[in-house]
Motif scaffolding. Structure first.
Motif, PDB file in Angstrom:
ATOM      1  N   ILE A  74      42.144  45.134  36.420  1.00  0.00           N
ATOM      2  CA  ILE A  74      41.902  44.045  35.701  1.00  0.00           C
ATOM      3  C   ILE A  74      43.075  43.267  35.071  1.00  0.00           C
ATOM      4  O   ILE A  74      43.398  41.911  35.020  1.00  0.00           O
ATOM      5  CB  ILE A  74      40.745  44.213  34.508  1.00  0.00           C
ATOM      6  CG1 ILE A  74      39.747  44.787  35.254  1.00  0.00           C
ATOM      7  CG2 ILE A  74      40.583  42.924  33.790  1.00  0.00           C
ATOM      8  CD1 ILE A  74      38.638  45.251  34.212  1.00  0.00           C
ATOM      9  N   MET A 108      44.940  40.437  36.183  1.00  0.00           N
ATOM     10  CA  MET A 108      44.707  39.014  36.113  1.00  0.00           C
ATOM     11  C   MET A 108      45.114  38.208  35.004  1.00  0.00           C
ATOM     12  O   MET A 108      45.026  37.208  34.661  1.00  0.00           O
ATOM     13  CB  MET A 108      43.091  39.089  35.998  1.00  0.00           C
ATOM     14  CG  MET A 108      42.680  39.715  37.505  1.00  0.00           C
ATOM     15  SD  MET A 108      40.987  39.718  37.586  1.00  0.00           S
ATOM     16  CE  MET A 108      40.479  38.173  37.798  1.00  0.00           C
ATOM     17  N   ILE A 164      42.044  33.637  43.923  1.00  0.00           N
ATOM     18  CA  ILE A 164      40.652  33.139  43.092  1.00  0.00           C
ATOM     19  C   ILE A 164      41.415  31.711  42.678  1.00  0.00           C
ATOM     20  O   ILE A 164      40.573  30.749  43.032  1.00  0.00           O
ATOM     21  CB  ILE A 164      40.369  33.807  42.075  1.00  0.00           C
ATOM     22  CG1 ILE A 164      39.777  35.180  42.405  1.00  0.00           C
ATOM     23  CG2 ILE A 164      39.304  32.852  41.191  1.00  0.00           C
ATOM     24  CD1 ILE A 164      39.194  36.111  41.189  1.00  0.00           C
ATOM     25  N   VAL A 183      40.122  47.380  46.223  1.00  0.00           N
ATOM     26  CA  VAL A 183      39.850  47.904  44.767  1.00  0.00           C
ATOM     27  C   VAL A 183      38.489  48.874  44.726  1.00  0.00           C
ATOM     28  O   VAL A 183      38.596  49.883  44.026  1.00  0.00           O
ATOM     29  CB  VAL A 183      39.530  46.737  43.635  1.00  0.00           C
ATOM     30  CG1 VAL A 183      39.112  47.047  42.366  1.00  0.00           C
ATOM     31  CG2 VAL A 183      41.100  45.746  43.509  1.00  0.00           C
ATOM     32  N   VAL A 206      33.453  47.044  41.415  1.00  0.00           N
ATOM     33  CA  VAL A 206      34.347  45.729  41.369  1.00  0.00           C
ATOM     34  C   VAL A 206      34.526  45.312  40.095  1.00  0.00           C
ATOM     35  O   VAL A 206      33.560  45.180  39.179  1.00  0.00           O
ATOM     36  CB  VAL A 206      33.731  44.479  42.152  1.00  0.00           C
ATOM     37  CG1 VAL A 206      34.547  43.506  42.079  1.00  0.00           C
ATOM     38  CG2 VAL A 206      33.476  45.064  43.588  1.00  0.00           C
ATOM     39  N   PRO A 207      35.762  45.176  39.290  1.00  0.00           N
ATOM     40  CA  PRO A 207      36.049  44.849  38.036  1.00  0.00           C
ATOM     41  C   PRO A 207      35.369  43.691  37.500  1.00  0.00           C
ATOM     42  O   PRO A 207      35.257  42.579  38.226  1.00  0.00           O
ATOM     43  CB  PRO A 207      37.443  44.541  37.851  1.00  0.00           C
ATOM     44  CG  PRO A 207      38.145  45.189  39.279  1.00  0.00           C
ATOM     45  CD  PRO A 207      36.973  45.313  40.234  1.00  0.00           C
ATOM     46  N   PHE A 208      34.968  43.785  36.469  1.00  0.00           N
ATOM     47  CA  PHE A 208      33.883  42.718  35.763  1.00  0.00           C
ATOM     48  C   PHE A 208      34.763  41.424  35.623  1.00  0.00           C
ATOM     49  O   PHE A 208      34.241  40.265  35.864  1.00  0.00           O
ATOM     50  CB  PHE A 208      33.705  43.297  34.438  1.00  0.00           C
ATOM     51  CG  PHE A 208      33.353  42.402  33.319  1.00  0.00           C
ATOM     52  CD1 PHE A 208      32.003  41.835  33.484  1.00  0.00           C
ATOM     53  CD2 PHE A 208      34.319  41.865  32.185  1.00  0.00           C
ATOM     54  CE1 PHE A 208      31.654  40.935  32.583  1.00  0.00           C
ATOM     55  CE2 PHE A 208      33.718  41.303  31.343  1.00  0.00           C
ATOM     56  CZ  PHE A 208      32.417  40.383  31.505  1.00  0.00           C
ATOM     57  N   LEU A 209      36.109  41.296  35.488  1.00  0.00           N
ATOM     58  CA  LEU A 209      36.878  40.065  35.495  1.00  0.00           C
ATOM     59  C   LEU A 209      36.673  39.493  36.813  1.00  0.00           C
ATOM     60  O   LEU A 209      36.847  38.154  36.702  1.00  0.00           O
ATOM     61  CB  LEU A 209      38.228  40.511  34.743  1.00  0.00           C
ATOM     62  CG  LEU A 209      38.847  39.207  33.887  1.00  0.00           C
ATOM     63  CD1 LEU A 209      37.772  39.177  32.779  1.00  0.00           C
ATOM     64  CD2 LEU A 209      40.117  39.789  33.354  1.00  0.00           C
ATOM     65  N   VAL A 210      36.631  40.331  37.658  1.00  0.00           N
ATOM     66  CA  VAL A 210      36.704  39.688  39.176  1.00  0.00           C
ATOM     67  C   VAL A 210      35.538  39.012  39.438  1.00  0.00           C
ATOM     68  O   VAL A 210      35.424  37.761  39.925  1.00  0.00           O
ATOM     69  CB  VAL A 210      36.946  40.798  40.230  1.00  0.00           C
ATOM     70  CG1 VAL A 210      36.801  40.110  41.556  1.00  0.00           C
ATOM     71  CG2 VAL A 210      38.326  41.352  40.244  1.00  0.00           C
ATOM     72  N   ALA A 223      35.421  35.566  37.580  1.00  0.00           N
ATOM     73  CA  ALA A 223      36.458  34.605  38.140  1.00  0.00           C
ATOM     74  C   ALA A 223      35.608  34.171  39.359  1.00  0.00           C
ATOM     75  O   ALA A 223      35.560  32.892  39.414  1.00  0.00           O
ATOM     76  CB  ALA A 223      37.777  35.345  38.602  1.00  0.00           C
ATOM     77  N   ILE A 224      34.876  35.047  40.098  1.00  0.00           N
ATOM     78  CA  ILE A 224      34.114  34.469  41.209  1.00  0.00           C
ATOM     79  C   ILE A 224      33.149  33.582  40.829  1.00  0.00           C
ATOM     80  O   ILE A 224      32.653  32.287  41.243  1.00  0.00           O
ATOM     81  CB  ILE A 224      33.678  35.337  41.996  1.00  0.00           C
ATOM     82  CG1 ILE A 224      34.933  36.117  42.835  1.00  0.00           C
ATOM     83  CG2 ILE A 224      32.857  34.974  43.364  1.00  0.00           C
ATOM     84  CD1 ILE A 224      34.373  37.597  43.650  1.00  0.00           C
ATOM     85  N   ILE A 242      36.495  39.156  26.380  1.00  0.00           N
ATOM     86  CA  ILE A 242      37.486  39.045  27.476  1.00  0.00           C
ATOM     87  C   ILE A 242      37.114  37.807  28.312  1.00  0.00           C
ATOM     88  O   ILE A 242      37.760  37.395  28.881  1.00  0.00           O
ATOM     89  CB  ILE A 242      37.239  40.509  28.501  1.00  0.00           C
ATOM     90  CG1 ILE A 242      37.664  41.668  27.428  1.00  0.00           C
ATOM     91  CG2 ILE A 242      38.071  40.389  29.319  1.00  0.00           C
ATOM     92  CD1 ILE A 242      37.373  42.853  27.852  1.00  0.00           C
ATOM     93  N   ILE A 265      38.860  34.584  28.788  1.00  0.00           N
ATOM     94  CA  ILE A 265      40.039  34.545  29.599  1.00  0.00           C
ATOM     95  C   ILE A 265      40.297  33.849  30.836  1.00  0.00           C
ATOM     96  O   ILE A 265      40.957  33.246  31.231  1.00  0.00           O
ATOM     97  CB  ILE A 265      40.715  35.864  29.635  1.00  0.00           C
ATOM     98  CG1 ILE A 265      41.047  36.370  28.085  1.00  0.00           C
ATOM     99  CG2 ILE A 265      41.893  35.932  30.575  1.00  0.00           C
ATOM    100  CD1 ILE A 265      41.512  37.730  28.144  1.00  0.00           C
ATOM    101  N   VAL A 266      39.032  34.074  31.565  1.00  0.00           N
ATOM    102  CA  VAL A 266      38.957  33.338  32.862  1.00  0.00           C
ATOM    103  C   VAL A 266      38.057  32.059  32.721  1.00  0.00           C
ATOM    104  O   VAL A 266      37.604  31.477  33.652  1.00  0.00           O
ATOM    105  CB  VAL A 266      38.137  34.051  33.865  1.00  0.00           C
ATOM    106  CG1 VAL A 266      39.332  35.422  34.485  1.00  0.00           C
ATOM    107  CG2 VAL A 266      36.812  34.674  33.318  1.00  0.00           C
TER     108      VAL A 266
END
Lengths: 263, 261
Positions: free
Chosen positions: A208, A211, A225, A240, B119-123, B126-127, B210, B213-214
């Motif tokens: 993470i 990012m 993205i 990942v 799948v990371p939370f931040l990904v 962002a999606i 967090i 941030i996105v």
């Protein structure tokens, strides 16, 4: 006749819990004011984006794997440094081995504060101070990993190390004797398991952290993205996913072994 | 040479080998990411200086400005926790060994949940920002996904840990599937459910810090905003507010846990 067998007070408390949940939920939902049109537009966009996602390409795979290695290495280095710092500090903090109570107390509070700040924020701060790159990642991760290790190490020292520490004290051993001959040999395997567990958590986090600019595979994901390149993004997500899935299986193994050891 | 000596020697060699491997791995790592130890060591005092000089003192002038993001974050937490706990509860019953209606359902759900979780939370966030645009909606959905991934697995684990005898006793009376759930499984599962749901609420509060941030709303957006504008004293205020919020939520959930369990 129906005889109630459940505990009344427990049942009442549980009912209260659900009631509070609903009472809080409804106004919060209205407060957030989610728009139905925004939702509908987003849902309508799904097929289009899914189509772009599914044009999966292997072109970026080598790049992704190198960056994945970078991520793992960032995690590795920060765990190595954290272990050294945590080993030094946790014997100063743990109740059974603390040389000075007041110092231990102050350090304990500092560790709690460090732990409360999410890892991402630490890395954001490190990036702001050091600039983008892997070094900022290692520096940012250092704080949460060290505090996690200190917390789990001290808990183990207080729990498991007590007898051997007392025995050495009774013989008139110094603090160094207590730490090097008493606590470390008894806790050796537990510490190793904790470190492995921590390493796996940290790897999941480094993915993470790219990012927010700390190097590693996250940087690539963030690029994909922001440029709407969904085909390589899916590849990245799969890489990942597979890595973290394997790590999770390893963690489960370690946890099982720890449990069987404890019994 | 006797056997004991040989064993001892083998163990020593093994230890030496793992030590060598470890050193080699460290050296490779340092080389691979061009890790400059001197620069790193000199960076630590700079970082601490940055934290304690640029950030101090926290700017307390416009505290009222941060009330809105704090309320947003709390509301995020409540909505996401409630919704994800309901969805995860259904999934968990379909997924746990002892309550799953069919093995195929169990395996399929387990793999989906494992994908969501790994799948990371931040990904995800962002999606979802790409899908729904900047705002609260992607944040909520990201938190719900996080919650589903996290809670389904923990719920299923607690359901699997349930005492089998009670279930067997109810089954022996000829109870249907739903009766079995209602009379034997749910009462035993309740403490686990409440405890994990409270834990989830704590996690959403941390996570929504967090999310900003996105660009998915919450108090994190204030951290990002103030840092991008180099208003570090305001960043310090937001971070302090966040620490207090997390500690208060942890304290409250701990109290509820003590009362209920």
């Amino acid at each position: 006749m129906k005889i109630p067998i459940s505990h009344k007070a427990t049942k009442r408390n549980q009912r209260l819990f659900f009631l509070v949940m609903i009472v809080l939920f409804v106004p919060c939902l209205f407060y957030l004011n989610l728009s139905a049109t925004q939702f509908a537009e987003g849902i309508a966009r799904i097929p289009d984006i899914a189509k772009q996602f599914l044009q999966i390409s292997l072109d970026d795979l080598p790049k992704l794997l190198t960056e994945l290695l970078t991520s793992v290495i960032i995690a590795f280095l920060s765990v190595v440094i954290s272990v050294i710092v945590a080993l030094l500090l946790s014997f100063v903090i743990a109740d059974t081995t603390a040389p000075n109570r007041h110092v231990a107390k102050v350090l304990r509070v500092i560790v709690v504060v460090i732990r409360t700040i999410p890892t991402t924020i630490w890395v954001l701060l490190a990036v702001a101070s050091m600039g983008f790159g892997s070094m900022a990642g290692v520096l940012g991760l250092l704080f949460p990993t060290t505090s996690f290790l200190i917390k789990s190490f001290t808990a183990q020292i207080d729990e498991a190390g007590k007898d051997s520490v007392e025995a050495i004290r009774a013989l008139g051993g110094t603090w160094w004797h207590v730490v090097c001959n008493g606590a470390i040999p008894t806790l050796y395997t537990t510490f190793l398991a904790l470190i492995a567990f921590n390493f796996e958590m940290t790897v999941a986090e480094t993915v993470i952290l790219g990012m927010v600019g700390a190097g590693g595979i996250g940087v690539l994901l963030q690029e994909y993205i922001s440029y709407y390149e969904f085909a390589p993004l899916l590849m990245g997500i799969l890489v990942v996913f597979i890595t973290l899935f394997l790590l999770e299986m390893m963690t489960n193994q370690i946890r099982k072994r720890l449990n069987s050891q404890a019994r | 040479m006797n056997r004991a000596e040989m064993l001892a020697r083998q163990r020593k060699a093994k230890r030496l080998l793992s030590l060598l491997l470890f050193v080699a791995a460290t050296l490779f790592s340092v080389w691979f990411i061009e890790f400059d130890i001197m620069e790193f060591l000199s960076g630590i005092p700079l970082f601490l200086n940055f934290l304690f000089v640029d950030f101090m003192p926290p700017n307390l002038d416009d505290l009222s400005k941060y009330l809105q993001p704090v309320l947003d974050t709390l509301a995020f937490g409540v909505v996401a926790t409630v919704l994800s706990s309901v969805i995860a509860l259904i999934i968990a019953f379909l997924m746990a060994h002892n309550t799953s209606p069919h093995p195929v359902v169990r395996v399929v759900l387990r793999s989906i949940i494992s994908f969501i979780r790994n799948v990371p939370f931040l990904v995800w966030a962002a999606i979802l920002v790409v899908l729904f645009g900047v705002g609260t909606m992607p944040g909520i959905f990201a938190l719900i996904l996080l919650g589903i991934g996290f809670l389904s697995r923990l719920y299923a684990e607690s359901i699997e840990e349930i005492d089998k005898h009670a279930v067997e006793a109810v089954e022996a009376t000829g109870a249907t599937y739903l009766q079995k759930l209602r009379q034997a499984i749910i009462p035993q599962f309740m403490p686990g459910y409440i405890s994990w749901t409270l834990f989830m609420f704590e996690i959403t509060i941390r996570a929504s810090a967090i999310l900003g941030i996105v660009g998915a709303g919450g108090i994190g957006s204030q951290i990002k905003l103030t840092m991008d504008l180099f208003q570090y004293s305001s960043t310090a205020t937001v971070v302090v507010i966040m620490i207090i919020m997390i500690l208060v939520v942890e304290y409250v959930t701990q109290r509820i846990r003590e009362r209920l369990l």
